[in-house]
Each structure stands twice: as C-alpha cells, then as structure tokens.
Motif scaffolding. Structure first.
Motif, mmCIF file in Angstrom:
data_model
loop_
_atom_site.group_PDB
_atom_site.id
_atom_site.type_symbol
_atom_site.label_atom_id
_atom_site.label_comp_id
_atom_site.label_asym_id
_atom_site.label_seq_id
_atom_site.Cartn_x
_atom_site.Cartn_y
_atom_site.Cartn_z
ATOM 1 N N SER A 58 34.410 43.876 50.128
ATOM 2 C CA SER A 58 33.818 43.282 48.926
ATOM 3 C C SER A 58 34.924 42.931 47.945
ATOM 4 N N GLY A 59 34.499 42.436 46.786
ATOM 5 C CA GLY A 59 35.447 42.087 45.743
ATOM 6 C C GLY A 59 35.835 43.247 44.859
ATOM 7 N N GLY A 60 35.365 44.447 45.166
ATOM 8 C CA GLY A 60 35.765 45.613 44.400
ATOM 9 C C GLY A 60 34.726 46.094 43.404
ATOM 10 N N PRO A 61 35.146 46.877 42.397
ATOM 11 C CA PRO A 61 34.219 47.609 41.530
ATOM 12 C C PRO A 61 33.122 46.783 40.868
ATOM 13 N N TYR A 62 33.456 45.634 40.307
ATOM 14 C CA TYR A 62 32.425 44.835 39.635
ATOM 15 C C TYR A 62 31.393 44.325 40.636
ATOM 16 N N GLN A 63 31.868 43.765 41.745
ATOM 17 C CA GLN A 63 30.930 43.245 42.737
ATOM 18 C C GLN A 63 30.115 44.368 43.353
ATOM 19 N N ASN A 64 30.725 45.536 43.527
ATOM 20 C CA ASN A 64 29.997 46.660 44.107
ATOM 21 C C ASN A 64 28.841 47.101 43.216
ATOM 22 N N MET A 65 29.051 47.079 41.893
ATOM 23 C CA MET A 65 27.954 47.402 40.981
ATOM 24 C C MET A 65 26.810 46.413 41.159
ATOM 25 N N ALA A 66 27.151 45.136 41.312
ATOM 26 C CA ALA A 66 26.123 44.114 41.485
ATOM 27 C C ALA A 66 25.405 44.269 42.821
ATOM 28 N N LEU A 67 26.151 44.551 43.888
ATOM 29 C CA LEU A 67 25.555 44.677 45.214
ATOM 30 C C LEU A 67 24.591 45.857 45.291
ATOM 31 N N VAL A 68 24.972 46.963 44.676
ATOM 32 C CA VAL A 68 24.102 48.145 44.697
ATOM 33 C C VAL A 68 22.906 47.940 43.779
ATOM 34 N N HIS A 69 23.132 47.347 42.627
ATOM 35 C CA HIS A 69 22.036 47.099 41.680
ATOM 36 C C HIS A 69 20.943 46.240 42.303
ATOM 37 N N THR A 70 21.343 45.215 43.052
ATOM 38 C CA THR A 70 20.360 44.306 43.656
ATOM 39 C C THR A 70 19.796 44.822 44.967
ATOM 40 N N GLY A 71 20.394 45.907 45.509
ATOM 41 C CA GLY A 71 19.923 46.444 46.776
ATOM 42 C C GLY A 71 20.529 45.766 47.987
ATOM 43 N N ASP A 72 21.520 44.881 47.781
ATOM 44 C CA ASP A 72 22.170 44.240 48.921
ATOM 45 C C ASP A 72 22.964 45.248 49.754
ATOM 46 N N THR A 73 23.448 46.296 49.110
ATOM 47 C CA THR A 73 24.018 47.432 49.836
ATOM 48 C C THR A 73 23.406 48.701 49.267
ATOM 49 N N ALA A 74 23.296 49.724 50.103
ATOM 50 C CA ALA A 74 22.728 50.988 49.636
ATOM 51 C C ALA A 74 23.699 51.729 48.726
ATOM 52 N N PHE A 75 24.961 51.730 49.136
ATOM 53 C CA PHE A 75 25.987 52.498 48.432
ATOM 54 C C PHE A 75 27.162 51.590 48.068
ATOM 55 N N GLY A 76 27.994 52.091 47.184
ATOM 56 C CA GLY A 76 29.196 51.363 46.800
ATOM 57 C C GLY A 76 30.170 52.299 46.116
ATOM 58 N N MET A 77 31.253 51.732 45.635
ATOM 59 C CA MET A 77 32.298 52.492 44.952
ATOM 60 C C MET A 77 32.739 51.695 43.738
ATOM 61 N N THR A 78 32.935 52.386 42.605
ATOM 62 C CA THR A 78 33.308 51.681 41.389
ATOM 63 C C THR A 78 34.193 52.560 40.530
ATOM 64 N N THR A 79 34.964 51.923 39.667
ATOM 65 C CA THR A 79 35.665 52.658 38.625
ATOM 66 C C THR A 79 34.763 52.675 37.390
ATOM 67 N N MET A 80 34.987 53.659 36.525
ATOM 68 C CA MET A 80 34.027 53.891 35.454
ATOM 69 C C MET A 80 34.060 52.814 34.367
ATOM 70 N N GLY A 81 35.183 52.114 34.231
ATOM 71 C CA GLY A 81 35.229 51.012 33.281
ATOM 72 C C GLY A 81 34.290 49.885 33.683
ATOM 73 N N PRO A 82 34.452 49.323 34.882
ATOM 74 C CA PRO A 82 33.515 48.309 35.348
ATOM 75 C C PRO A 82 32.064 48.804 35.384
#
Length: 327
Positions: free
Chosen positions: A68-92
């Motif tokens: 993926s594109g990293g923390p910001y995209q992972n928040m979006a992917l998990v929020h929309t349900g496109d992925t079940a899990f993800g990884m993010t830094t606390m700032g993003p």
C-alpha cells in the motif's frame, strides 16, 4: 465390540455437537483477511506480512499482507473495509480521524480502531561531518534538506517540525538510499529521517565519508512534542559508530488497526496471537520488541476495537470504556 462401538458412537456424538458450536463461534468471521502494509523493502512490509501470516496460520484462515501507500492510505483502506487490518503511525491516524487525510479530505475516518502497539519510528537528522552542521540552529538558511519519499510520515511531519524551530530550507524528496548519495555528493545539506534505526543509508555514509548525527536540545524536543503527536526518544549510542553518547530525539508510535465493525471474537483472537508470544514476533522483525502490553497507553485518542480492548484489559491494561468503540 459393542463397548467399542458405543464409545465410538459417543465420540461421534460429542464431535457432532462440538463442531456446530465451533461453527457458531466463528459464524460471523471472514474467511480471509488482508493487512495493509506499505512499499516493499520497508519495515511495514516485513512486519505486516509477518503478523498476517502468523495470524492466518494460527487461526486457520487465509490471510496476508498487501502493498500500500503507507499510513494514510492504510487508514482509508481499513475505514472503508477494503482491508480488515492495517498499520499506521499516530500522526496520520490523528489527521485521518479529524477528517484531514489527504486521500479523502473532509472524511472523518472513525471506522479504523486501534488493535495493538507496534514500535516507534524515530526522527533523526544527519549531515556530513565536514559540513559544520552540528545542531538544529547551525542548519543554514536555505539548506537543501531531503525528507524522504513524498507523502511519507517523514515528509509530512519533519518539515513542520523544522519550520516550528525556525529553520528555513529547500524541500527535496526521494528514497533514502538516493538521498544518502545526494548528501555525499554535496547536493543536499542534511537528510531528515523518520525511519527505523539504524538507517542503512546513515550506516553506509559513516563508512564512506563520516557524518554528524544531529540531536535536539531539551527545549527543541519539548516544543516539538507539544505541537505534534510525538514521544521522547533516545537514539542509543551503539546505533552508529559516530555516536559517543545517546542522542536526544523524538519518535512517533506505530499501531496496528482493525475495522471497527469486525467481529469482536475475531479481533480478540487475532490480537491474542500477536501479543501472547513476543519472541515469535521479534523473530519476524526486531522492531517487535516494543510490541508488548505495556505500550498500550501510547494510544491516547483512537478508539480501540472491542475485541482488542478485551484482550488487553484481561492482560494488565486499563483501557477505559470511553476509549472502546461502541462503549
């Protein structure tokens, strides 16, 4: 023979009643799952694929990591349900929850819940030994500073941090190895890293030309932490041969995240797999030495998934009800 047949019948009956119970327990579980990581070759990719495969094996599911594109995209992917899990830094994560994710401005990504703490990403500045740059206040006006890949955590936060401290600079982007080469060739004045340590590019520069590792003063560290979701950090002296003592810095915590609407029992069991055996996680990646229960409190704003919160509270944490999704 009758006795044996009776025992067999009883066993079959017991198995027959047990299987529906198990099926019922997992009836709302997904048959497969994905963990959103980042680009290949980075810590997220290795760490994320590792725990995804571990959970899949332990729970008997199909699962794995996804580039993926990293923390910001992972928040979006998990929020929309496109992925079940993800990884993010606390700032993003903070910006995404507040509706400031650059991928979808105005969308409050509140369907991504905290799952478990991973590790810290330190922020560090490197200059050539002969540059005369030995502290933040000796960085010259107009300095050419490399901030890493565009849109990365480093590129998002380090420029803001240096602006806060009064540094005027020209912004440059690129991969860490490429920026290291530019620093050595005199095309950059410093590089501002947000990456796991030791940073390979810095270790290589030490051998080839010599560097200065720039630490923050106590006052600079405090100002940065007041303005951004960062924690105090010391780069250990044995990280680089250049260092004679620990270097004062700041770091941003990384957390695994889960879709808030995932079944509680599923996330509970997935969290248990990751958190119950730290040695197994460290074998996946050394950064997992920080993936321990005690670091649950590094999340101060994101709602926890109920399943993850239940496991943590059963194992020594004290996550309040108002920080648990739906609580």
């Amino acid at each position: 023979m009758k006795s044996i047949n009776l025992m067999g019948a009883l066993a079959a009956l017991a198995l027959g009643t047990a299987q529906p119970a198990l099926a019922q327990d997992r009836g709302d579980w997904p048959s497969s799952f994905t963990v959103a990581t980042a680009s290949q070759g980075g810590t997220y990719f290795a760490y994320g694929n590792g725990w995804a495969n571990l959970v899949a094996d332990e729970l008997g599911l199909s699962g794995g990591g996804e580039v993926s594109g990293g923390p910001y995209q992972n928040m979006a992917l998990v929020h929309t349900g496109d992925t079940a899990f993800g990884m993010t830094t606390m700032g993003p994560a903070r910006e995404s929850i507040d509706g400031n994710n650059p991928i979808a401005p105005g969308v409050a990504m509140t369907n991504a819940c905290a799952m478990f703490p991973m590790y810290q990403t330190p922020f560090s500045i490197t200059a050539l030994a002969g540059s005369g740059i030995t502290s933040v206040d000796t960085i010259p006006d107009g300095a050419r500073i490399g901030f890493g890949p565009a849109g990365s955590t480093s590129d998002t936060y380090f420029p803001r941090m240096l602006e806060l401290l009064g540094v005027e600079f020209e912004r440059r982007n690129g991969g860490w190895s490429d920026l290291g080469g530019q620093l050595q060739d005199g095309l950059l004045d410093t590089i501002a890293f947000a990456a796991g340590i030791p940073v390979p590019a810095v270790s290589q520069l030490e051998v080839q030309t010599g560097v200065n590792i720039i630490e923050f003063t106590e006052q600079e560290q405090q100002r940065i932490m007041e303005a951004f979701p960062l924690a105090p950090f010391e780069i250990p002296a044995d990280t680089y041969s250049t260092l004679q003592a620990p270097a004062r810095s700041v770091a941003m915590w990384n957390f695994a995240i889960a879709g808030c609407d995932l079944p509680e029992s599923f996330v509970y069991e997935a969290t248990k797999v990751v958190m119950s055996d730290n040695k197994r996680m460290v074998n996946i990646h050394r950064a997992a030495r920080s993936t321990v229960v005690e670091n649950y409190d590094k999340n101060t704003f994101m709602n926890w998934h109920p399943g993850a919160a239940r496991w943590f509270n059963e194992n020594g944490a004290e996550i309040p009800a108002d920080m648990i999704h739906g609580g």
